[in-house]
Scaffold this active site. Structure first.
Site, mmCIF file in Angstrom:
data_model
loop_
_atom_site.group_PDB
_atom_site.id
_atom_site.type_symbol
_atom_site.label_atom_id
_atom_site.label_comp_id
_atom_site.label_asym_id
_atom_site.label_seq_id
_atom_site.Cartn_x
_atom_site.Cartn_y
_atom_site.Cartn_z
ATOM 1 N N HIS B 17 -2.565 -3.294 -6.232
ATOM 2 C CA HIS B 17 -2.040 -3.900 -7.704
ATOM 3 C C HIS B 17 -2.808 -5.012 -7.263
ATOM 4 C CE1 HIS B 17 1.020 -6.147 -6.019
ATOM 5 N NE2 HIS B 17 -0.151 -6.159 -4.580
ATOM 6 N N CYS B 36 -3.792 -12.435 -3.251
ATOM 7 C CA CYS B 36 -3.092 -11.413 -4.214
ATOM 8 C C CYS B 36 -3.738 -11.663 -4.911
ATOM 9 C CB CYS B 36 -2.009 -11.370 -4.751
ATOM 10 S SG CYS B 36 -1.477 -11.683 -3.168
ATOM 11 N N HIS B 42 -6.152 -4.960 -4.455
ATOM 12 C CA HIS B 42 -5.820 -4.858 -2.932
ATOM 13 C C HIS B 42 -4.650 -3.560 -2.828
ATOM 14 C CE1 HIS B 42 -2.835 -8.280 -3.587
ATOM 15 N NE2 HIS B 42 -1.600 -7.613 -2.855
ATOM 16 N N HIS B 44 -0.830 -1.153 -1.298
ATOM 17 C CA HIS B 44 -0.146 -1.454 -0.608
ATOM 18 C C HIS B 44 0.945 0.011 -0.209
ATOM 19 C CE1 HIS B 44 0.522 -6.009 -0.262
ATOM 20 N NE2 HIS B 44 0.598 -5.812 -1.955
ATOM 21 N N ASP B 82 1.788 6.696 -7.428
ATOM 22 C CA ASP B 82 1.329 7.378 -6.024
ATOM 23 C C ASP B 82 -0.173 7.278 -6.759
ATOM 24 O OD1 ASP B 82 1.331 7.536 -3.537
ATOM 25 O OD2 ASP B 82 1.626 9.913 -3.953
ATOM 26 N N HIS B 83 -1.285 6.921 -5.783
ATOM 27 C CA HIS B 83 -2.034 6.827 -5.680
ATOM 28 C C HIS B 83 -2.792 6.122 -6.820
ATOM 29 C CE1 HIS B 83 -1.375 9.052 -1.694
ATOM 30 N NE2 HIS B 83 -3.168 8.346 -1.480
ATOM 31 N N GLU B 126 7.238 -4.069 -0.162
ATOM 32 C CA GLU B 126 6.197 -4.484 -0.287
ATOM 33 C C GLU B 126 5.420 -4.474 0.949
ATOM 34 O OE1 GLU B 126 3.711 -6.827 -4.151
ATOM 35 O OE2 GLU B 126 3.914 -7.119 -1.587
#
Lengths: 143, 143, 143, 143, 143, 143
Positions: B17, B36, B42, B44, B82-83, B126
């Site tokens: 994100h 950020c 980047h 998580h 996811d991914h 997070e």
């Protein structure tokens, strides 16, 4: 002879990445890397374990200078990769950003910079259930 | 009256994100979101906690149908995020991808879909040291 | 020569067991195994660590096929032991269900099935404070 | 030949300590040990990992007598250091209370007392991100 | 009305302490506090959880300024207590250094300093199995 | 008025169980409980969180007598359930051994036995991703 010990320090950074290599056609990338090949990328909270082995300094009871080690890892690894997309990093222009390659790259970046003692192992925790380790004697020569 | 209990199920997904909003100039984005706001993004390892509260079925000793709950969260949340890169998801076209907004979005996606009992809380982990919780009675209305 | 690396994947299953052997009288079983000898059995959330070592494929940056590895461990280990009573499993008809034997059995079940690279180590986490490791080159020959 | 395995048992104690040695002037102590040199001391929740390696007893499926091991570690290590200030312990009168020395001292206290099998490794977890390991064949000779 | 959310940030420090009060005779201190009354002190790796509740800023998707919050907790809590002996801190001159009092003291030090939103809860993790929480609306008045 | 605080103590036991009720036909049991209905049983490492709320004793800085609390939970809960099969316990003769019922049973066993303060919450961690909480004011009346 003084005892030989090891210390493992843990560091963390958050990064995006995509598993993909220009050396293979797109459909092969998709087959090999599956959802990790998503063009928009995904990301992880990476935890890095740096293990240094050294002889005990019997006066101080230390095997390395932890403050300098922390500063070196902060400067060379954490600042470089934290809140970045690994695929944009120069180290990964010819390498995929797998946990294996990340461990090798970190090994190469640190192996000559340990304040005292020697780098024994690099661990990369990519997810709760996925962990990579690289143990070498010298530069892994992938960089 | 049967006792009221809660169950919390934990799910995980990995995503990229970038914190950025078109509603603010670039330099303000940079000031507010700092690292950020990096344009490459980047990522998580997100952990999602879904807490369901309900009356105990005294025959079965259950408060909800866990298999159906798991399937619903898998279909509506894990498979969706996811991914992936969260900023490309339709839910975040007008919302930044903060942990706060992610918790709200997940609340809204699940609140009407709980098999039995009611959604009590959404937790979003997070990073190791950064945790968000959202507690509501109905749709948070941000979607 | 490409670098040699290792990857550790973690898997989980929940199972019941009882420590007891027909090769010893009941009172000796009780002395040796104590509360673990309770005839009704008890149980654990087992975590299994499968470590595979291999040469880095410099094109993909991988040392093994993780999806196939996951499928193999799921089929041969998790599906077999999850939500079962270990003492009823054929592998344990002549073996006690200690963490040591469980590690050996899992080694034997997996050692010839690793998609690429070689099985380096099996870890069995039985409780928060009790952990077993088995390292071998070939079949441990207890099966 | 029966397989060789290892078991790792984890123990915990809480203790205060101060990093300081009379063999060095105060300002050098301050430079080397930094905030850990604070005269009032500070403290940690120490976690100790005791790894014992041994041949599998094929009848019992055990490599050591865990109950005796626990009792020995409780008596020699936990009772001695729990809720104590390490600098007041006789073992540390000529040694600094670093994680390195603590691992060595625990090795020396346990190496001849393992019920069966042999002591393979001592791990000392000092903080979430700081971990020490000592592997030896015999007394480290610092005591 | 914008949704109300909470964020929990986790911080860590290492400190020594001794449970003892001058308001009670030594033998009563010993009876009440047991091994925690040891005059040399002992210590812990404390983890502090700071929970802030606030309305969602719908433009940024944030409920507080995390960077300022981190700086404030660093300055007022971590720097003050890390690598210190809590009994020497001015806040504890009339208070025992229990987890309960530590949570109250941290509440009082932070309650008026939250950048936006309001302090909802302070959590103090003293050991793996010992956790304290304090929830208040205003100063707890013990300082 | 002295501040009100809470302390949470964590305890662990290992047990077997089987989800099954005589009040329902076998096939319905199988449909509802799935693999948890396996007649041989399975098991878990249960972690129990006991939260006690109370007024701060301003002299001692404590809200309850932790040593007595530990002794009570040890005697009434840990000794009773550790290394047992829950379905054989008298408390579960008419109750299934779900996490929900286990939380209720532990609540009922402890609610009148808290040394000082009052029982605020019982948490049951059944697996890494499965957590139950029960909050009540008095006996849940299922026993």
């Amino acid at each position: 002879m003084p005892p030989v010990m090891s210390i493992t320090r843990t560091y963390a950074f958050c990064a995006a990445h995509r598993l993909h290599t220009e050396q293979l056609p797109d459909d092969v990338n998709q087959t090999i890397f599956g959802k990790c090949n998503n063009p928009n990328g995904h990301g992880h909270n990476y935890t890095i374990q740096v293990t240094v082995q050294g002889e005990l300094d019997t006066k101080t009871g230390l095997i390395t200078d932890v403050n300098r080690l922390d500063q070196i890892v902060q400067d060379l690894i954490v600042t470089r990769f934290d809140h970045q997309h690994l695929n944009f990093d120069p180290a990964f222009q010819a390498l995929t950003t797998t946990g294996e390659n990340l461990a090798s790259v970190i090994w190469d970046l640190l192996v000559d910079r340990i304040p005292s003692g020697r780098l024994e192992k690099i661990g990369v925790v990519e997810t709760r259930d996925n962990f990579f380790e690289f143990v070498g004697d010298q530069k892994s020569a992938i960089l």
